[in-house]
Write a protein that holds these residues in place. Structure first.
Motif, PDB file in Angstrom:
ATOM      1  N   ASP A 126     -40.487  -6.827 -14.569  1.00  0.00           N
ATOM      2  CA  ASP A 126     -41.115  -6.486 -15.138  1.00  0.00           C
ATOM      3  C   ASP A 126     -40.607  -4.614 -14.925  1.00  0.00           C
ATOM      4  O   ASP A 126     -42.240  -3.656 -13.731  1.00  0.00           O
ATOM      5  N   ILE A 127     -39.641  -3.829 -15.441  1.00  0.00           N
ATOM      6  CA  ILE A 127     -39.304  -2.466 -14.740  1.00  0.00           C
ATOM      7  C   ILE A 127     -40.144  -1.638 -16.113  1.00  0.00           C
ATOM      8  O   ILE A 127     -39.534  -1.862 -17.013  1.00  0.00           O
ATOM      9  N   THR A 128     -40.479  -0.002 -15.430  1.00  0.00           N
ATOM     10  CA  THR A 128     -40.617   0.868 -16.533  1.00  0.00           C
ATOM     11  C   THR A 128     -39.870   1.358 -16.122  1.00  0.00           C
ATOM     12  O   THR A 128     -39.451   2.449 -14.884  1.00  0.00           O
ATOM     13  N   GLY A 129     -39.720   1.400 -17.419  1.00  0.00           N
ATOM     14  CA  GLY A 129     -38.461   3.201 -17.229  1.00  0.00           C
ATOM     15  C   GLY A 129     -39.055   3.969 -17.465  1.00  0.00           C
ATOM     16  O   GLY A 129     -40.199   4.329 -17.457  1.00  0.00           O
ATOM     17  N   VAL A 130     -38.257   5.454 -16.703  1.00  0.00           N
ATOM     18  CA  VAL A 130     -39.130   7.136 -16.797  1.00  0.00           C
ATOM     19  C   VAL A 130     -38.248   7.360 -17.776  1.00  0.00           C
ATOM     20  O   VAL A 130     -36.817   7.667 -17.766  1.00  0.00           O
TER      21      VAL A 130
ATOM     22  N   ILE B  65     -31.135   5.538 -12.925  1.00  0.00           N
ATOM     23  CA  ILE B  65     -32.291   4.770 -12.203  1.00  0.00           C
ATOM     24  C   ILE B  65     -33.016   3.832 -13.407  1.00  0.00           C
ATOM     25  O   ILE B  65     -32.960   4.111 -14.440  1.00  0.00           O
TER      26      ILE B  65
ATOM     27  N   VAL C 210     -39.441   1.880 -12.779  1.00  0.00           N
ATOM     28  CA  VAL C 210     -40.441   1.907 -11.384  1.00  0.00           C
ATOM     29  C   VAL C 210     -40.817   0.917 -11.282  1.00  0.00           C
ATOM     30  O   VAL C 210     -41.095   0.025 -12.911  1.00  0.00           O
ATOM     31  N   VAL C 211     -41.125  -0.389 -10.434  1.00  0.00           N
ATOM     32  CA  VAL C 211     -41.448  -1.569 -10.124  1.00  0.00           C
ATOM     33  C   VAL C 211     -42.962  -1.288  -9.043  1.00  0.00           C
ATOM     34  O   VAL C 211     -43.413  -0.637  -8.721  1.00  0.00           O
ATOM     35  N   ASN C 212     -43.864  -2.385  -9.561  1.00  0.00           N
ATOM     36  CA  ASN C 212     -45.508  -2.065  -9.169  1.00  0.00           C
ATOM     37  C   ASN C 212     -44.918  -3.184  -8.301  1.00  0.00           C
ATOM     38  O   ASN C 212     -44.290  -4.273  -8.084  1.00  0.00           O
TER      39      ASN C 212
ATOM     40  N   VAL D 265     -45.623   2.453  -6.710  1.00  0.00           N
ATOM     41  CA  VAL D 265     -44.945   2.696  -6.820  1.00  0.00           C
ATOM     42  C   VAL D 265     -43.244   2.629  -6.577  1.00  0.00           C
ATOM     43  O   VAL D 265     -43.344   4.136  -5.907  1.00  0.00           O
TER      44      VAL D 265
ATOM     45  N   THR E 118     -39.104   3.337  -6.810  1.00  0.00           N
ATOM     46  CA  THR E 118     -37.982   3.269  -8.046  1.00  0.00           C
ATOM     47  C   THR E 118     -36.940   2.078  -7.480  1.00  0.00           C
ATOM     48  O   THR E 118     -37.017   1.914  -6.822  1.00  0.00           O
TER      49      THR E 118
END
Lengths: 169, 918
Positions: A44-48, A55, A58-60, A65, A67
């Protein structure tokens, strides 16, 4: 790491080394196990926004956090769909953590350092700057990565991205 | 907060300061030196391919050591650092190639510095001539190398200025470039001692006597004394432990949020687990707040070093400067207190060096000899403000513009268009420095841009205001804490982003009313209460691809943001929630993205990027809103229509009961958790900001079908009869202009002013004062007893001018209900006609201020100018009175101001003003 390998190469009595190998498209890559913190399925990767295309996002990772890199873009390897075996390979390089979203984690090889051939000229599949050495397993070539170089190159690229955001669009 | 405290410099005080300062200096210097070896080696490795940033880092580290050592009279450390700085300066200017030999000397110098600092007390007794000579020899070596004539000339000019500034009779001693600076400094030192002597004799400024060593040993004694005294109540705890606690509390907050979210989704449980969770919730919040407190430190910790700094500066600059400090007790996070020390020192030195003039210049300008620098800290809007004021010569915008053009920072055209205010703020632009001079005080080229960068790194901002001849004010805005940021979570393309509350001015729901968004020369603007605000689509600002599920323009929500002096709105898909987020740093690859201020982990475990309002503003190149006054007025007149528009707060108790309250009388709206409520007897109250807020529920006064139990509630705060009261609103829907011209009046219900349809919902418009009166009759007893009796005995003849039919109706009913005779007019002109016709028929004029044709103030002026009407009492009706309009009203001749729907106070005011009539 260069110094490390050099040391192990010259030391004939040295113990074996272990490589975690993984697949990006059809390329088999390996990285020394001491650099691998964990392998997980945090996909579940959050785009930056505005980050380098190398890149993923980022993930939790348990409250931190981290990269995550896109190895396809970093190494210039084509992508063929999304693999069901995707894993997040979390590297810990001198205390800095970074994830690599690989298509599949293969296995852990235990080899003797003398089996590695350094800086071979015949590896063309990925950029030479990332290649620490190669290892021949049966018919396959395992490309052993220089983890430090991995950090550096991405850094350069993100600096360029700031200077001129259009590079990435 | 503003009580001033002028610090008296007693001997002991100075001595104590010295010891503390020296301790601090040693710590800081060791930190600086820690990285230098590596950095110098890197410099060496790069050779002629000089990395400017790297060299700058080393240069700045040595520069700070030199500066601090100078102030603390650590002459030997100062000497070595100064020579080393000279060499690094050459490297920085690409005049000296860092070859192994050069770097070797620099490393040796760094080693020497480290040794000197380790035994700082005896450092002045050491001999460092050899290392200084070898450093100097590097300089001559580089001078021998060919350098461009232009550069050389610049150096000469700088040194000349330096010599001039020292205003010494020996200043003409300009010999070779490399010994001039030394000589000038020597002269400075002489002057300093001379002034010290004079000051000492005249006794105007108290100062320390004896050697620094004696002073510091004395200080050690007093420091240990005070420690022994205070040991009963305090305990020393390592910062590391606190930081760890802080992180753990942060994690606990996250876990708590996750738990609340999960339980919120399964709200059917109904077991006593809710009670346990709410207990956990409370404890977590308090724990977090308490731990935060342990990190709070008074800003005085930084300010305290400035009396000494100013004293020494006065002496070395030959100026007469006093320092006043205010608000030293203001507290902020330790990290911030520490981080602000360097920039603040730089700014204060700058004010003394370039701001305050010499006594002669001051005398010529008719100012007192003594210049004043004021350091002031205070809280404002959840932030800490620090101001540095000086009564010096101020900055010259013309010179700034010229300088900016010369240095290629601005084109001539741009400079011409720049306001004076913006021009003086150029001081913070990279590559810009006001004085061409190099003094030991304000440094060489470690410019104001570094100060700004340092302040921005801790989430602050800095700006300067200056009046030529009168002085300058530098204003620093700082966050209260770095670690936990109250934020609004918004969603764009189904991804959450956090916007710090500190940047949010308000949320605006367009609710399908796209007409509030207009296009001016290809860019969108939001029309908000008569002003135009630039508007951006957040997904565009972040360069995101259009989402698969496109949220239509009509449905998007707008957030008005403020960053520095610019104000703008961004459109987001949805506003999700407000959350106290814990800032998580981003890895090095993502650190320098200008749009992001970090990241956080939300209650559901997702990562959200924290957006940086200043970054968005600069990316979008937002100009100041003040640039478009003509547009504003144009739209002002456009928006005046025939409808009766009132700004209303819309809220619901449940899906059956919808209410509206006119925004005019609302002081503010708070969002709180239900658990935060306390009860006193059968009354609900809210403890906050150190006070107790009485709470009211709508159903205490008027019948409702159902009240939803929600976790978060809004409290609409207003004032009545001197009490601050909060009305509980479970669901806050919107705050917007509503047309209430078609209102149906309902009679017999105290508390409801009418019923209307807003967004297809039947909405009751509340009379907050009526509700309060029903629920808390005792507050009104005082007003009522007198007012009612009088109205019955002496009915008054009142003329009301009010353009809103809603308020006109309300006022008419209210006053008639009290037994008065009421004549109603819809604007000032109509009112004036009635008054002129029947000049003696009225005892009181009640007028709205904002009205078409003839407004309330103009009407009042006419009344006051008419001989027959001169003494007619006039009450102006207004929204929550602002001071400016009250003043304008008084100038026009208004007797009193009252809030439109505040019935009890209005009646009391009428009574007061008509005593004579009766």
């Amino acid at each position: 790491m260069t110094a490390n390998i050099e040391a192990t190469l010259t030391d004939q009595r040295s113990e074996t080394i272990q490589l975690v190998t993984f697949r990006v498209n059809q390329i088999i890559l390996g990285v020394e196990i001491s650099h691998v913190q964990e392998i997980n399925r945090h996909l579940d990767i959050t785009g930056v926004p505005q980050a380098s295309p190398m890149i993923h996002g980022v993930v939790n990772l348990r409250g931190d956090v981290v990269t995550v890199l896109d190895p396809h873009r970093v190494f210039g390897i084509e992508r063929e769909g999304i693999d069901a075996d995707q894993r997040n390979l979390i590297l810990n390089i001198d205390g800095e953590r970074i994830g690599v979203l690989v298509d599949q984690v293969s296995d852990i090889l235990t080899i003797h350092p003398s089996e590695l051939s350094r800086r071979p000229s015949n590896v063309r599949s990925i950029d030479r700057q990332f290649v620490e050495s190669v290892y021949l397993r049966d018919e396959e070539i395992v490309v052993v990565l220089n983890a430090f170089q991995l950090l550096e190159v991405v850094e350069d690229h993100s600096a360029a991205a700031i200077a001129n955001p259009r590079i990435n669009t | 907060m503003n009580h001033e405290h002028i610090v008296t410099l007693t001997k002991d005080y100075i001595a104590m300061q010295d010891a503390e300062l020296i301790c601090e200096f040693v710590e800081e210097a060791q930190e600086h030196l820690g990285g230098i070896e590596m950095q110098l080696l890197q410099v060496e490795a790069l050779g002629a391919d000089i990395n400017d940033d790297l060299v700058n880092t080393v240069f700045r580290a040595i520069h700070s050591i030199k500066g601090a050592a100078g102030f603390l009279s650590l002459v030997e450390i100062n000497k070595v650092a100064h020579r080393l700085e000279n060499v690094l300066g050459k490297v920085r200017e690409h005049q000296l190639v860092p070859d192994p030999y050069n770097v070797d000397v620099m490393l040796k110098a760094a080693d020497r510095l480290r040794k000197l600092i380790e035994s700082v007390d005896s450092s002045n007794d050491t001999d460092n001539g050899a290392i200084c000579d070898s450093l100097d020899s590097l300089l001559t070596k580089s001078d021998a190398a060919p350098s461009t004539p232009a550069v050389t000339q610049e150096i000469r000019v700088e040194e000349k200025v330096l010599a001039d500034e020292s205003s010494s009779p020996n200043a003409d001693a300009i010999a070779t470039p490399d010994d001039t600076s030394e000589r000038a400094e020597a002269t400075l030192a002489t002057i300093k001692t001379e002034i010290d002597k004079q000051v000492n004799e005249s006794g105007t400024t108290p100062k320390s006597s004896g050697s620094p060593k004696a002073a510091s040993s004395k200080a050690k004694g007093s420091a240990s004394n005070s420690r022994a005294n205070s040991s009963d109540t305090t305990i020393r705890v390592g910062v590391r432990v606190l930081d760890r606690l802080m992180n753990l509390a942060g994690e606990l907050v996250l876990s708590r949020n996750q738990l609340l979210r999960v339980l919120g989704e399964q709200s059917t449980t109904g077991s006593n687990i809710d009670v346990i969770v709410s207990g956990l919730d409370q404890v977590t919040t308090e724990l977090q707040e308490t731990i935060m407190q342990t990190r709070m430190q008074p800003i005085g910790n930084v300010f305290n070093k400035f009396p000494r700094v100013i004293r020494d500066l006065s002496a070395s600059l030959g100026k007469n400067i006093t320092l006043k400090m205010e608000g030293t007790e203001v507290e902020t996070d330790k990290t911030i207190v520490e981080a602000i020390a360097d920039p603040l020192t730089h700014l204060v030195r700058n004010s003394c060096d370039h701001g305050i003039e010499t006594p002669q210049v001051r005398a010529e300008a008719g100012k007192p000899d003594q210049g004043t620098v004021i350091l002031r800290a205070f809280h404002k809007a959840g932030k800490v403000m620090i101001e540095i004021l000086d009564d010096g010569g101020g900055m010259d915008p013309k010179r700034f513009r010229a300088n900016a053009i010369k240095k290629g920072v601005l084109t001539e055209e741009a400079a011409k268009q720049m306001s004076d205010q913006d021009a003086v703020n150029l001081i913070f632009a990279p590559g810009f420095s006001t004085a061409a001079s190099v003094t030991s005080v304000s440094g060489r080229g470690v410019g104001m841009d570094v100060v700004r960068t340092n302040i921005e790194n801790i989430g602050g901002s800095v700006e300067v205001e200056s009046k030529r001849g009168l002085g300058s004010t530098i204003r620093i805005t700082l966050p209260l804490t770095l670690a936990i940021v109250p934020s609004m979570i918004v969603s764009v393309n189904d991804q959450p982003y956090a916007l710090p509350q500190a940047n949010i001015v308000e949320l605006v729901q367009t609710g399908g009313q796209e007409k509030r968004i207009e296009t001016v020369s290809n860019s969108e603007v939001l029309r908000l209460r008569g002003s135009l605000i630039p508007l951006f689509r957040l997904h565009e600002a972040l360069s995101l691809r259009a989402s698969s599920e496109v949220v239509s323009r009509e449905e998007s929500q707008l957030v008005v943001l403020e960053a520095g002096r610019s104000r703008f709105a961004v459109a987001v898909d949805r506003v999700l929630d407000s959350e106290e987020i814990v800032v998580k740093p981003l890895g090095r690859h993502l650190k320098n993205l200008p749009l992001l201020a970090g990241s956080t982990i939300l209650g559901d475990g997702r990562v959200a990027m924290i957006l940086d309002a200043a970054g968005i503003a600069s990316r979008m190149a937002i100009v100041n809103e003040s640039d478009s006054p003509s547009m504003e007025s144009a739209h002002e007149s456009m928006s005046a229509g025939l409808e009766d528009k009132q700004r209303m707060v819309l809220f619901s108790l449940s899906e059956h009961d919808h209410f509206a309250v006119t925004m005019d009388i609302v002081s503010r709206i708070e969002r709180v958790r239900r658990e935060a409520f306390d009860s006193i007897g059968d009354r609900q109250v809210l403890q906050y900001r150190g006070g107790t807020l009485q709470l009211l529920e709508v159903n205490e006064a008027i019948p409702v079908k159902f009240v939803d139990e929600t976790e978060h509630l809004h409290v609409i705060v207003f004032k009545v009869c001197g009490h601050e009261v909060g009305l509980i609103a479970p669901h806050l829907n919107d705050i917007r202009d509503c047309d209430i011209s078609r209102i149906t009046e309902v009679s017999g219900q105290n508390g409801t002013a009418g019923v209307t349809v807003i967004e297809n919902r039947t909405t009751r418009i509340l009379d907050l004062y009526g509700i309060t009166e029903s629920a808390r009759p005792e507050w009104f007893a005082r007003f009522k007893a007198s007012a009612e009796k009088d109205a019955e005995q002496h009915p008054l003849r009142i003329l009301i001018c009010e353009d809103s039919p809603f308020f006109l109706g309300f006022l008419t009913r209210t006053l008639k209900g009290e037994g008065h005779q009421v004549t109603a007019c819809e604007d000032g002109a109509e009112g004036w006609e009635v008054l002129v016709d029947e000049a003696n028929e009225f005892d009181l004029l009640l007028t709205d201020v904002e009205m078409p044709v003839l407004d309330g103030l103009a009407l009042t002026k006419r009344v006051r100018d008419d001989a027959r009407l001169r003494d007619l009492p006039v009450i102006a009706l207004t929204s929550l009175a602002d001071l400016e309009s009250i003043q304008r009203g008084q100038e026009a001749g208004v007797n009193d101001y009252q809030v439109k729907m505040n019935k009890p106070e209005l009646l009391a005011s009428i009574l007061r003003l008509t005593v004579e009539v009766r």
